[in-house]
Design an enzyme around this catalytic site. Sequence first.
Site, PDB file in Angstrom:
ATOM      1  N   ASP A   1       0.797  -1.233   0.000  1.00  0.00           N
ATOM      2  CA  ASP A   1       0.000   0.000   0.000  1.00  0.00           C
ATOM      3  C   ASP A   1       0.829   1.282   0.000  1.00  0.00           C
ATOM      4  O   ASP A   1       0.456   2.276   0.643  1.00  0.00           O
ATOM      5  CB  ASP A   1      -0.977  -0.021   1.177  1.00  0.00           C
ATOM      6  CG  ASP A   1      -2.176  -0.913   0.872  1.00  0.00           C
ATOM      7  OD1 ASP A   1      -2.579  -0.956  -0.311  1.00  0.00           O
ATOM      8  OD2 ASP A   1      -2.688  -1.574   1.788  1.00  0.00           O
TER       9      ASP A   1
ATOM     10  N   ASP B   1      -7.521  -3.916  -4.854  1.00  0.00           N
ATOM     11  CA  ASP B   1      -7.193  -2.620  -4.248  1.00  0.00           C
ATOM     12  C   ASP B   1      -5.876  -2.060  -4.786  1.00  0.00           C
ATOM     13  O   ASP B   1      -5.662  -0.848  -4.823  1.00  0.00           O
ATOM     14  CB  ASP B   1      -7.037  -2.752  -2.724  1.00  0.00           C
ATOM     15  CG  ASP B   1      -8.023  -3.690  -2.063  1.00  0.00           C
ATOM     16  OD1 ASP B   1      -8.450  -4.660  -2.720  1.00  0.00           O
ATOM     17  OD2 ASP B   1      -8.344  -3.487  -0.885  1.00  0.00           O
TER      18      ASP B   1
ATOM     19  N   GLY C   1      -9.593 -17.412  -7.339  1.00  0.00           N
ATOM     20  CA  GLY C   1      -9.958 -16.191  -6.628  1.00  0.00           C
ATOM     21  C   GLY C   1     -10.627 -16.506  -5.304  1.00  0.00           C
ATOM     22  O   GLY C   1     -11.386 -17.475  -5.200  1.00  0.00           O
TER      23      GLY C   1
ATOM     24  N   THR D   1     -12.200 -14.298  -1.598  1.00  0.00           N
ATOM     25  CA  THR D   1     -12.398 -12.976  -1.012  1.00  0.00           C
ATOM     26  C   THR D   1     -11.598 -12.843   0.264  1.00  0.00           C
ATOM     27  O   THR D   1     -11.226 -13.837   0.896  1.00  0.00           O
ATOM     28  CB  THR D   1     -13.888 -12.712  -0.744  1.00  0.00           C
ATOM     29  OG1 THR D   1     -14.048 -11.288  -0.593  1.00  0.00           O
ATOM     30  CG2 THR D   1     -14.405 -13.426   0.500  1.00  0.00           C
TER      31      THR D   1
ATOM     32  N   ARG E   1     -16.518  -2.240  -2.058  1.00  0.00           N
ATOM     33  CA  ARG E   1     -15.326  -1.385  -2.164  1.00  0.00           C
ATOM     34  C   ARG E   1     -14.332  -1.945  -3.174  1.00  0.00           C
ATOM     35  O   ARG E   1     -13.647  -1.188  -3.866  1.00  0.00           O
ATOM     36  CB  ARG E   1     -14.683  -1.169  -0.805  1.00  0.00           C
ATOM     37  CG  ARG E   1     -13.669  -0.038  -0.817  1.00  0.00           C
ATOM     38  CD  ARG E   1     -13.360   0.566   0.541  1.00  0.00           C
ATOM     39  NE  ARG E   1     -12.649  -0.302   1.452  1.00  0.00           N
ATOM     40  CZ  ARG E   1     -13.172  -0.865   2.532  1.00  0.00           C
ATOM     41  NH1 ARG E   1     -14.434  -0.669   2.832  1.00  0.00           N
ATOM     42  NH2 ARG E   1     -12.456  -1.627   3.329  1.00  0.00           N
TER      43      ARG E   1
ATOM     44  N   TRP F   1     -12.688   0.086  -6.109  1.00  0.00           N
ATOM     45  CA  TRP F   1     -11.236   0.190  -6.390  1.00  0.00           C
ATOM     46  C   TRP F   1     -10.999  -0.116  -7.865  1.00  0.00           C
ATOM     47  O   TRP F   1     -10.125   0.480  -8.490  1.00  0.00           O
ATOM     48  CB  TRP F   1     -10.430  -0.760  -5.531  1.00  0.00           C
ATOM     49  CG  TRP F   1     -10.339  -0.507  -4.042  1.00  0.00           C
ATOM     50  CD1 TRP F   1     -10.403  -1.462  -3.059  1.00  0.00           C
ATOM     51  CD2 TRP F   1     -10.108   0.747  -3.350  1.00  0.00           C
ATOM     52  NE1 TRP F   1     -10.246  -0.878  -1.813  1.00  0.00           N
ATOM     53  CE2 TRP F   1     -10.058   0.474  -1.958  1.00  0.00           C
ATOM     54  CE3 TRP F   1      -9.954   2.070  -3.793  1.00  0.00           C
ATOM     55  CZ2 TRP F   1      -9.867   1.475  -1.008  1.00  0.00           C
ATOM     56  CZ3 TRP F   1      -9.752   3.061  -2.831  1.00  0.00           C
ATOM     57  CH2 TRP F   1      -9.712   2.766  -1.465  1.00  0.00           C
TER      58      TRP F   1
ATOM     59  N   SER G   1     -18.049 -12.472   7.743  1.00  0.00           N
ATOM     60  CA  SER G   1     -19.073 -13.351   7.157  1.00  0.00           C
ATOM     61  C   SER G   1     -18.523 -14.776   7.226  1.00  0.00           C
ATOM     62  O   SER G   1     -17.324 -14.957   7.481  1.00  0.00           O
ATOM     63  CB  SER G   1     -19.352 -12.984   5.695  1.00  0.00           C
ATOM     64  OG  SER G   1     -18.371 -13.557   4.862  1.00  0.00           O
TER      65      SER G   1
HETATM   66  N1  GLY Z   1      -7.391  -1.601   0.783  1.00  0.00           N
HETATM   67  C1  GLY Z   1      -8.010  -2.154   1.936  1.00  0.00           C
HETATM   68  C2  GLY Z   1      -9.437  -1.849   2.040  1.00  0.00           C
HETATM   69  O1  GLY Z   1     -10.025  -1.302   1.129  1.00  0.00           O
HETATM   70  O2  GLY Z   1      -9.998  -2.168   3.089  1.00  0.00           O
END
Ligand code: GLY
Length: 392
Positions: free
Chosen positions: A105, A165, A223, A225, A237, A241, A356
């Site tokens: 990040d 992200d 893939g 989650t 989100r 992104w 979840s």
């Molecule tokens: N990039 C981490 C989040 O969106 O929680």
Amino acid sequence: MAQTFEGIMKYPAADKEMAGKAMEEAVRIVRADLGEFTEKFPSSNSFGGFYEATDNVEWTTGFWTGVLWLAYEHTKDEAFKEAALIQVDSFLERIKNKIDVNHHDMGFLFSLSCVAAYKLTGSQAGKEAALMAADHLAERYRENGKFLQAWGNVGEASEYRLIIDCLLNLPILYWASEVTGKKHYARMAENHIKTAMKCVLREDDSTYHTYFIDMETGQPAYGVTHQGNRNNSAWARGQAWGIYGIALSYYYLRDESYIDLFCRVTDFFIRHLPDDLIPYWDFDFDTGSTEPRDSSAAAIAVCGMLEMAKYLDEEHAKKYTDMAYRIMAALIDRCANKDVKQSNGILLHGTYARDSKDNTCKNRGVDECNTWGDYFYMEALTRILTDWKMYW
Ligand code: GLY
């Protein structure tokens, strides 16, 4: 119930007057927070509406510095600039000492704080820190698979994956190539987005949050989650992104194939919005659900739509601007904090993580403010009010 673009056109749209008032309100909150959050940073999410003061740790502190830069640009008040520059020094120390940076990040942290400082003030500390962050991020690039490894120690089999992200961490690499003339940063970023979109985009235009790469072959494996409701659901989100991440790579690379990708990811997001246009934290949930919202997803998506609208043909530019302005009106109306006694945050009703049965999260920042929601909301307002030059 699925939304249609025609249906959303009946909702009220934000305009400059509405955005101007909302910006004044946001800046009032930032000013009130300045004393507490100059030497320290707000926590990633609020607790009962209030951020706590933290050191410069986690992936989220750059958002607050970005908020300070946006407040400075709007008001020209030197107090915001001075506070932001104090934080830039903190980021330089952080990257020099490698404090909590064993992850991808670097863009979230250093674009909005340090690249912004360099672009707005010529700050050499900002430039130095951001270039060190770009070098550090480049170390996470895996040639075997052509992607930036998100988390954990690089090259570790159990961590050999990308996450959607990361598209927002690519601009610092494109920027580093522009500033230094060295092409390898941009090459890594371009390879990453190619790999990522090949992996995460499903046939129905929803997206996976994370995708493992086979360490032996370098080929996409499967893939899963991390923060979504199910492995096969669309985490709101994450989809957002995708929207903004594609737009940002388009800005730097002008690869026409991204236009179709952008439209697919964005149209899925818009069609799955609930009646009041504030997404639930995962698109598994729709109008009438008691699940929490993620206002930050809406703010991120608005920024992406307004950025990409600059490059699209007239019809598509109008479509996404129309959608963005309507989502923005809903955010201003239903999620903007209008009372500093209720919260020291700017955008209410975000969700950092919701547990979840299929994901690996614990509840965190559920129906709270989060610093990225605040940042993207203010960036979206700035985009409506001005011809904004990006920090990304
Ligand atoms: N990039 C981490 C989040 O969106 O929680």
